[in-house]
Design a protein around this motif. Structure first.
Motif, mmCIF file in Angstrom:
data_model
loop_
_atom_site.group_PDB
_atom_site.id
_atom_site.type_symbol
_atom_site.label_atom_id
_atom_site.label_comp_id
_atom_site.label_asym_id
_atom_site.label_seq_id
_atom_site.Cartn_x
_atom_site.Cartn_y
_atom_site.Cartn_z
ATOM 1 N N LEU A 425 17.754 -8.491 22.082
ATOM 2 C CA LEU A 425 17.331 -9.127 20.850
ATOM 3 C C LEU A 425 16.063 -9.908 21.146
ATOM 4 O O LEU A 425 16.009 -10.650 22.113
ATOM 5 N N THR A 426 15.043 -9.672 20.352
ATOM 6 C CA THR A 426 13.748 -10.273 20.620
ATOM 7 C C THR A 426 13.368 -11.167 19.454
ATOM 8 O O THR A 426 13.541 -10.789 18.299
ATOM 9 N N GLN A 427 12.841 -12.328 19.783
ATOM 10 C CA GLN A 427 12.474 -13.257 18.721
ATOM 11 C C GLN A 427 11.131 -13.892 19.026
ATOM 12 O O GLN A 427 10.924 -14.431 20.105
ATOM 13 N N VAL A 437 15.719 -11.717 14.123
ATOM 14 C CA VAL A 437 15.479 -11.144 15.454
ATOM 15 C C VAL A 437 15.247 -9.639 15.328
ATOM 16 O O VAL A 437 15.701 -9.015 14.379
#
Lengths: 476, 160
Positions: A425-427, A437
């Motif tokens: 998960l990238t934020q 995300v």
């Protein structure tokens, strides 16, 4: 028993191997020939050239014969043993349980002799097949496939048992699939390559004449030629698609699928069902309006069966038929899904992403007002941005994770939990303010792995994914 | 991120190690700038290019030596749970990776010259398709984690 005897491939392999070698020698040969001609007719260089060519030819033939002679395989109790090598001896043990997939293939040459080639992939193989038997009698290939399947006894048993069920593609569906395949781009490049090659052979005077007339006739002619080329590309892509997928057939056995396709080059791909990591339902823009979809699957270590490492399960299927068909082929993946949509706050980001490409070209507008024409495409980009937002969705359903997203085509991925290698998960800072995300899941695929991304999910879903992923994987 | 951050941090010495690494990279950029000025003694090239190069060098040096190591430390976290490895890292973009224990194919540790000086090691975790790193763990922790993951991963005997 015969079982421990080493077998050779069909002697036809000699010719096959020779052809491959000559193919790789062809370009250097032509180059040498060109330079040769420039040097003028010196008798000694000519003779030397001939002698070298002849020598290489003889060596190639000898090498091919030796290669065939030393390439032997045997189906032993516990492993398939392949011995090969003319100078460096190689002996390879392949355990049937490690074999991921086998695929049979027959080009024109092989088919004229009624032979097939067999590729075997194991878990370790990345891009190249673990090993390839280039020319086999179909019954020998079948025997190996059956052996690798685990039915050692069946190796010599009769072919016919209960006929397994299968799915075929009709001619009408094949044509529709080809018509909507949208491989125009590739075919266009192909034509472009051919034409640009051809231009080199056109006499100079003709070219300059043509250029003159082009300018004279104005842009119209260029436009017409462009359209004609596009149409031709389209037709070629249709023909190529039809050749590739005609006689398409999926045969279902208890734990295996056999996919056959191809008119000129006939290919058979055999995969154990549990090697399938995920199923993709792809709805291309030309297919979606007609409720058609293509179903592909991700296979661990599948080898090069189709260009782009794809493995098509159904080239064309009507969406209302999809669940029923999936049930009969891969029942695990036949899940009715009801995806959770993306949150409202994500829409703005989808729209911005679709339009942001126009920002760098703004300065151009000031210098060349005609470039404002580019803005015609703006509504299309906007439409796609909104569509991407609307189509995005996800659902966790028991042991399955379903994720839908769109670049151009709408793609729904159904993956088993045990197939998911990791979830990321990238934020970004901007997303943090909105509690969103990006979601990436990675599954094993050919040649290595594939990551599917869904943008702008609510960050609260992380908890859900985390819990789901941690559940005991034993009975999934 | 809404999921509680992973429990464990990297070893505090990592900041120093990263700073030294940053310094070494900066020296390399500096060498390029120096090379430019030496060339300029013999050739007629505008000074402005050199000034820009010097500026970029200083900027990158400040970033890599003073700023990035600290931020990186703040966000780096990991946690080895019984059936999952949880890794978080990033500078501007924060990445959170969840790796099911059953998918792990092998683990190993490695350390380069700078890290060795600080007695730090990197833990490499590989699944069938992907690879992940937990950098800058002290030798003891790295060894323990490697053993722990190896035994936890072996428990769930799943075929591909």
């Amino acid at each position: 028993m015969m079982m421990s005897d080493y077998k050779r491939q069909h002697p036809f392999m000699i010719l096959m191997s020779l052809i491959t070698q000559l193919k790789s020698l062809f370009l250097p040969f032509v180059l040498v020939l060109l330079f040769q001609n420039q040097g003028g007719g010196d008798f000694y260089t000519d003779a030397l050239f001939l002698a070298i060519t002849g020598g290489i030819l003889v060596l190639s033939v000898l090498y091919s014969i030796f290669k065939w002679f030393f390439y032997r395989y045997s189906l032993k109790e516990d492993a398939l043993i392949v011995r090969s090598g003319v100078f460096i001896k190689k002996r390879r043990y392949i355990k049937p349980e490690r074999v991921q997939t086998t695929s049979m293939e027959a080009g024109i040459l092989l088919r004229m002799r009624g032979l097939v080639s067999l590729k075997v992939e194991t878990a370790g193989s990345k891009i190249e097949a673990e090993f390839t038997l280039e020319a086999l009698k179909p019954e020998d290939a079948k025997a190996i496939q059956n052996y690798l399947k685990g039915d050692v006894k069946e190796t010599f048993a009769e072919e016919e048992e209960a006929e397994p069920s299968f799915i075929e593609i009709g001619l009408k569906d094949l044509f529709l699939a080809a018509l909507t395949s949208g491989n125009v781009g590739i075919a266009f490049l192909f034509i472009f390559a051919v034409v640009s090659q051809f231009i080199e052979f056109v006499p100079d005077e003709f070219v300059s004449e043509l250029q003159g007339s082009l300018i004279g006739q104005g842009l119209l002619l260029i436009f017409i030629i462009g359209v004609l080329v596009l149409i031709a590309s389209w037709i070629i892509s249709i023909i190529r698609y039809m050749l590739r997928f005609s006689l398409f057939k999926v045969t279902m056995e208890e734990d295996e699928l056999t996919i056959t396709r191809g008119l000129i080059v006939k290919r058979t791909f055999r995969v154990k069902k549990h090697r399938i990591q995920a199923v993709n339902i792809v709805e291309g823009i030309l297919r979606e309006p007609f409720s058609f979809a293509t179903v592909e699957c991700e296979v661990a270590g599948g080898g090069s069966y189709e260009p782009g490492h794809k493995i098509t399960l159904f080239p064309l299927i009507r969406k209302n038929n999809l669940q029923k068909t999936l049930k009969s082929v891969l029942p695990e993946y036949s899940v009715e899904f009801n995806l959770s949509p993306l949150p409202k706050r994500a829409m703005r980001r989808y729209i911005v992403r679709a339009l942001i490409l126009y920002v760098p070209i703004i300065p151009v507008f000031f210098f060349y007002p005609i470039s404002l024409l580019v803005l015609i495409t703006l509504p299309i980009a906007l439409y796609f941005g909104i569509l991407r937002y609307k189509n995005g969705g996800y659902e966790i359903k028991e042991n399955m994770l379903i994720q839908r997203s769109r670049m151009i085509a709408k793609t729904t991925v159904i993956a088993k939990r045990r197939a998911i290698q990791d979830i990321t998960l990238t934020q970004t800072i901007l997303q943090k303010h909105r509690n969103l995300v990006h979601f990436d899941m990675t599954v094993m695929s050919t040649p290595s792995h594939k990551t599917f991304r869904l943008k702008d999910l609510p960050s609260s879903t992380m908890e859900e994914f985390n819990d789901w992923l941690q559940k005991n994987t034993q009975n999934s | 991120m809404s999921l509680t951050a992973p429990k464990h941090r990297l070893h505090p010495k990592a900041i120093k190690a990263w700073r030294i690494k940053g310094l070494m990279y900066s020296v390399i950029y500096g060498l390029f700038t120096a090379a430019f000025f030496i060339t300029r003694l013999f050739l007629d090239i505008p000074l402005s290019i050199g000034i820009i190069m010097g500026g970029i060098t200083l900027f990158l040096a400040a970033l890599q030596i003073f700023i990035i190591p600290k931020i990186r430390m703040i966000y780096w976290g990991y946690e080895i749970k019984d059936n999952e490895i949880d890794i978080q890292h990033g500078l501007i973009i924060i990445k959170r990776t969840l790796i099911p224990m059953a998918r792990i194919q092998h683990v190993d540790t490695e350390h380069g010259p700078i890290m060795r000086k600080f007695e730090l090691a990197t833990l490499n975790i590989a699944t069938a398709g992907t690879e992940h790193k937990i950098p800058a763990l002290d030798f003891e922790t790295a060894r323990t984690l490697r053993k722990k993951i190896a035994s936890l991963a072996a428990l769930s005997d799943d075929d591909v």
